[in-house]
Write a protein that holds these residues in place. Structure first.
Motif, PDB file in Angstrom:
ATOM      1  N   PRO A   1       0.817  -1.212   0.000  1.00 13.76           N
ATOM      2  CA  PRO A   1       0.000   0.000   0.000  1.00 13.76           C
ATOM      3  C   PRO A   1       0.854   1.268   0.000  1.00 13.76           C
ATOM      4  O   PRO A   1       1.984   1.269   0.480  1.00 13.76           O
ATOM      5  CB  PRO A   1      -0.822  -0.110   1.292  1.00 13.76           C
ATOM      6  N   GLU A   2       0.291   2.323  -0.515  1.00 15.70           N
ATOM      7  CA  GLU A   2       1.011   3.593  -0.623  1.00 15.70           C
ATOM      8  C   GLU A   2       1.344   4.208   0.728  1.00 15.70           C
ATOM      9  O   GLU A   2       2.239   5.019   0.830  1.00 15.70           O
ATOM     10  CB  GLU A   2       0.191   4.583  -1.458  1.00 15.70           C
ATOM     11  N   GLY A   3       0.659   3.819   1.784  1.00 13.23           N
ATOM     12  CA  GLY A   3       0.907   4.371   3.111  1.00 13.23           C
ATOM     13  C   GLY A   3       2.179   3.864   3.761  1.00 13.23           C
ATOM     14  O   GLY A   3       2.509   4.273   4.867  1.00 13.23           O
TER      15      GLY A   3
ATOM     16  N   ALA B   1       1.824   5.458   9.419  1.00 12.02           N
ATOM     17  CA  ALA B   1       1.414   4.105   9.790  1.00 12.02           C
ATOM     18  C   ALA B   1       2.465   3.359  10.618  1.00 12.02           C
ATOM     19  O   ALA B   1       2.134   2.444  11.358  1.00 12.02           O
ATOM     20  CB  ALA B   1       1.091   3.299   8.540  1.00 12.02           C
ATOM     21  N   THR B   2       3.727   3.742  10.498  1.00 12.43           N
ATOM     22  CA  THR B   2       4.787   2.974  11.152  1.00 12.43           C
ATOM     23  C   THR B   2       5.519   3.727  12.264  1.00 12.43           C
ATOM     24  O   THR B   2       6.312   3.127  12.980  1.00 12.43           O
ATOM     25  CB  THR B   2       5.846   2.532  10.127  1.00 12.43           C
TER      26      THR B   2
ATOM     27  N   ARG C   1       0.764 -11.017   3.992  1.00  8.33           N
ATOM     28  CA  ARG C   1       0.194 -11.934   4.976  1.00  8.33           C
ATOM     29  C   ARG C   1       0.566 -13.390   4.684  1.00  8.33           C
ATOM     30  O   ARG C   1       0.922 -14.145   5.589  1.00  8.33           O
ATOM     31  CB  ARG C   1      -1.329 -11.767   5.009  1.00  8.33           C
TER      32      ARG C   1
ATOM     33  N   GLU D   1      -0.332  -4.768  11.891  1.00  8.94           N
ATOM     34  CA  GLU D   1      -0.729  -5.025  10.510  1.00  8.94           C
ATOM     35  C   GLU D   1      -1.246  -3.723   9.917  1.00  8.94           C
ATOM     36  O   GLU D   1      -1.854  -2.911  10.620  1.00  8.94           O
ATOM     37  CB  GLU D   1      -1.820  -6.095  10.462  1.00  8.94           C
ATOM     38  N   TYR D   2      -0.983  -3.533   8.634  1.00  7.68           N
ATOM     39  CA  TYR D   2      -1.441  -2.332   7.940  1.00  7.68           C
ATOM     40  C   TYR D   2      -1.908  -2.716   6.541  1.00  7.68           C
ATOM     41  O   TYR D   2      -1.101  -3.162   5.730  1.00  7.68           O
ATOM     42  CB  TYR D   2      -0.312  -1.296   7.856  1.00  7.68           C
ATOM     43  N   GLU D   3      -3.181  -2.594   6.302  1.00 11.65           N
ATOM     44  CA  GLU D   3      -3.789  -2.849   4.995  1.00 11.65           C
ATOM     45  C   GLU D   3      -3.280  -4.143   4.346  1.00 11.65           C
ATOM     46  O   GLU D   3      -2.839  -4.165   3.202  1.00 11.65           O
ATOM     47  CB  GLU D   3      -3.570  -1.661   4.064  1.00 11.65           C
ATOM     48  N   GLY D   4      -3.323  -5.232   5.101  1.00 11.47           N
ATOM     49  CA  GLY D   4      -2.923  -6.532   4.566  1.00 11.47           C
ATOM     50  C   GLY D   4      -1.444  -6.838   4.647  1.00 11.47           C
ATOM     51  O   GLY D   4      -1.000  -7.887   4.212  1.00 11.47           O
ATOM     52  N   VAL D   5      -0.663  -5.920   5.217  1.00 13.71           N
ATOM     53  CA  VAL D   5       0.774  -6.125   5.374  1.00 13.71           C
ATOM     54  C   VAL D   5       1.056  -6.387   6.849  1.00 13.71           C
ATOM     55  O   VAL D   5       0.674  -5.600   7.717  1.00 13.71           O
ATOM     56  CB  VAL D   5       1.575  -4.888   4.905  1.00 13.71           C
TER      57      VAL D   5
END
Length: 104
Positions: free
Chosen positions: A31-33, A56-57, A72, A89-93
């Protein structure tokens, strides 16, 4: 002779299309985030990426550890699971904290 050349060219084009489709369908898009710093963790060619600081991190980063982002499904690989501990976890990561090794 001309028919043979055209047939060869058509086969080459179809082969190129097939390999491109296969390659992109298996690739995970982060994801771009997330800010991708490097790739291929925790081993060369691995599915995880070293992450930099983003919104996000930012709370997960630590001077004593690297933060990896892993698809995942990569968590099924024992080499990935052994790399560190899951911290979010962030958007599937899946976010994995990996302790840095002391300089020798």
């Amino acid at each position: 002779m001309r028919a043979l050349i055209l047939a060869g060219a058509a086969t080459a084009l179809l082969g190129a299309c097939a390999s491109t489709t296969d390659m992109t369908s298996d690739e995970f898009v982060f994801p771009e985030g997330l800010k991708i710093m490097e790739g291929g963790y925790p081993y060369v060619g691995g599915p995880c990426r070293l992450l930099g600081e983003t919104f996000a991190t930012s709370e997960l980063l630590d001077d004593s550890a690297d933060l990896l982002g892993c698809p995942r499904n990569a968590m099924q690989d024992p080499r990935v699971r052994a790399a560190g501990r899951v911290v979010g976890e962030y958007e599937g990561v899946v976010l994995v904290s990996v302790p840095k090794r002391p300089a020798q």
